[in-house]
Design a protein around this motif. Structure first.
Motif, short mmCIF file in Angstrom:
data_model
loop_
_atom_site.label_atom_id
_atom_site.label_comp_id
_atom_site.label_asym_id
_atom_site.label_seq_id
_atom_site.Cartn_x
_atom_site.Cartn_y
_atom_site.Cartn_z
N GLY A 133 38.77 40.27 44.85
CA GLY A 133 39.68 41.12 45.60
C GLY A 133 40.23 42.21 44.71
N GLU A 134 40.00 43.44 45.09
CA GLU A 134 40.43 44.58 44.27
C GLU A 134 41.58 45.32 44.94
OE1 GLU A 134 40.83 45.73 41.09
OE2 GLU A 134 38.72 45.15 41.02
N ASN A 135 42.56 45.76 44.13
CA ASN A 135 43.76 46.41 44.65
C ASN A 135 43.70 47.93 44.65
OD1 ASN A 135 44.84 43.64 43.78
ND2 ASN A 135 46.63 44.54 44.78
N ARG A 136 42.98 48.50 43.71
CA ARG A 136 43.01 49.95 43.54
C ARG A 136 41.62 50.54 43.72
NH1 ARG A 136 46.62 48.53 39.04
NH2 ARG A 136 48.75 49.11 39.60
N VAL A 137 41.57 51.65 44.46
CA VAL A 137 40.29 52.30 44.75
C VAL A 137 39.62 52.76 43.46
CG1 VAL A 137 39.20 54.27 45.88
CG2 VAL A 137 41.01 52.99 47.06
N GLN A 138 40.39 53.33 42.54
CA GLN A 138 39.82 53.86 41.30
C GLN A 138 39.21 52.75 40.46
OE1 GLN A 138 42.58 56.23 39.06
NE2 GLN A 138 41.10 56.73 37.45
N GLU A 139 39.91 51.63 40.34
CA GLU A 139 39.36 50.49 39.59
C GLU A 139 38.12 49.94 40.29
OE1 GLU A 139 41.98 47.36 38.21
OE2 GLU A 139 43.68 48.75 38.24
N MET A 140 38.17 49.84 41.59
CA MET A 140 37.03 49.33 42.34
C MET A 140 35.79 50.18 42.11
SD MET A 140 36.65 48.76 46.47
CE MET A 140 35.85 50.33 46.79
N ALA A 141 35.97 51.51 42.15
CA ALA A 141 34.84 52.41 41.95
C ALA A 141 34.24 52.25 40.55
CB ALA A 141 35.28 53.85 42.17
N ALA A 142 35.11 52.09 39.55
CA ALA A 142 34.62 51.92 38.18
C ALA A 142 33.85 50.62 38.03
CB ALA A 142 35.80 51.97 37.21
N LEU A 181 32.33 48.98 40.44
CA LEU A 181 31.08 49.11 41.19
C LEU A 181 30.03 49.84 40.37
CD1 LEU A 181 32.41 49.92 44.78
CD2 LEU A 181 30.99 47.95 44.15
N ALA A 182 30.45 50.86 39.64
CA ALA A 182 29.52 51.60 38.79
C ALA A 182 28.94 50.71 37.69
CB ALA A 182 30.22 52.81 38.17
#
Length: 234
Positions: A54-63, A65-66
């Motif tokens: 479960g991820e809280n922040r879009v920026q962290e999630m994108a990183a 995922l990369a």
């Protein structure tokens, strides 16, 4: 204790709480709340048996995922989601748990339509009426659920709640029981959507056992798995 030992301990506690409530431990999913964790730590958790992150922040999630950090697990978005960030989450997260307004529902539906997918979501309820937290008021929830059920590119899977921080065991039990009753009531009204509404996400590191005993099907646990969160540096 190691991450693997922590995961084992939390799973054992979930199982004990489930059995005490006459429930099957297999019916409860442990989601690792990965806020501020590194991609390496997330992968280590998945290797150790975590199946949902479960991820809280879009920026962290994108990183992450990369980095393919979530490979081998399902990804849930559990933080506050702004409408202007919807395009970064829809189709990337398997489940968006924090939907709390018709405006956000419509934005998610529009983006899902562009991608020609159906996005699974949960409705977040602010069960204790805390001004500092997101979530729909309990009295608004049914109308919001009916709105979600009417959108063709959204699948309403259930509810999510974040009650107040528990000071001691049992503090949040009343809020969990209230949320469970809302879950049951909405399933009853939306009979045609019953097959999809099977997720009740509530309970975190300080109170997940009480949540399980009150009917949670998913608990979101962070510090009990990973230890105290490190401060975020921007």
């Amino acid at each position: 204790m190691s991450l693997q030992e922590n995961i084992h301990t939390v799973r054992e506690n979930i199982a004990a709480a489930a059995r005490a409530a006459g429930r099957d431990p297999a019916d409860i999913t442990l989601a690792a709340a990965t806020k501020t964790q590194s991609s390496e730590t997330i992968q280590a958790a998945i290797v150790a048996g975590i199946t949902v992150c479960g991820e809280n922040r879009v920026q962290e999630m994108a990183a992450h995922l990369a980095d393919n950090a979530y490979e081998g697990a399902r990804l849930h978005f559990i933080g506050h989601l702004q409408t202007n960030k919807v395009r970064h989450v829809v189709g990337r997260a398997d489940l968006i748990e924090s939907v709390d307004s018709l405006r956000l529902l419509e934005a998610i539906n529009a983006q899902a339509e562009k991608l020609q997918i159906v996005q699974d979501i949960l409705l977040e309820v602010n069960v204790a009426g805390e001004e500092s937290k997101g979530g729909a008021a309990p009295g608004e929830l049914l109308q919001l659920a009916e709105g979600a059920a009417a959108l063709s590119h959204i699948s309403l899977r259930g509810l999510m709640a974040i009650p107040p921080i528990a000071i001691k065991k049992g503090d949040n039990r009343k809020f969990f029981l209230q949320t469970y009753q809302l879950f049951v009531d909405i399933r009853t009204v939306l009979r045609d959507n019953n097959a999809n509404m099977n997720c009740l996400s509530m309970g975190m590191s300080g109170d997940y056992e009480d949540a399980v005993q009150a009917g949670a099907t998913m608990v979101r646990v962070g510090s009990a798995l990973f230890g105290p969160r490190l401060p975020v540096v921007y």
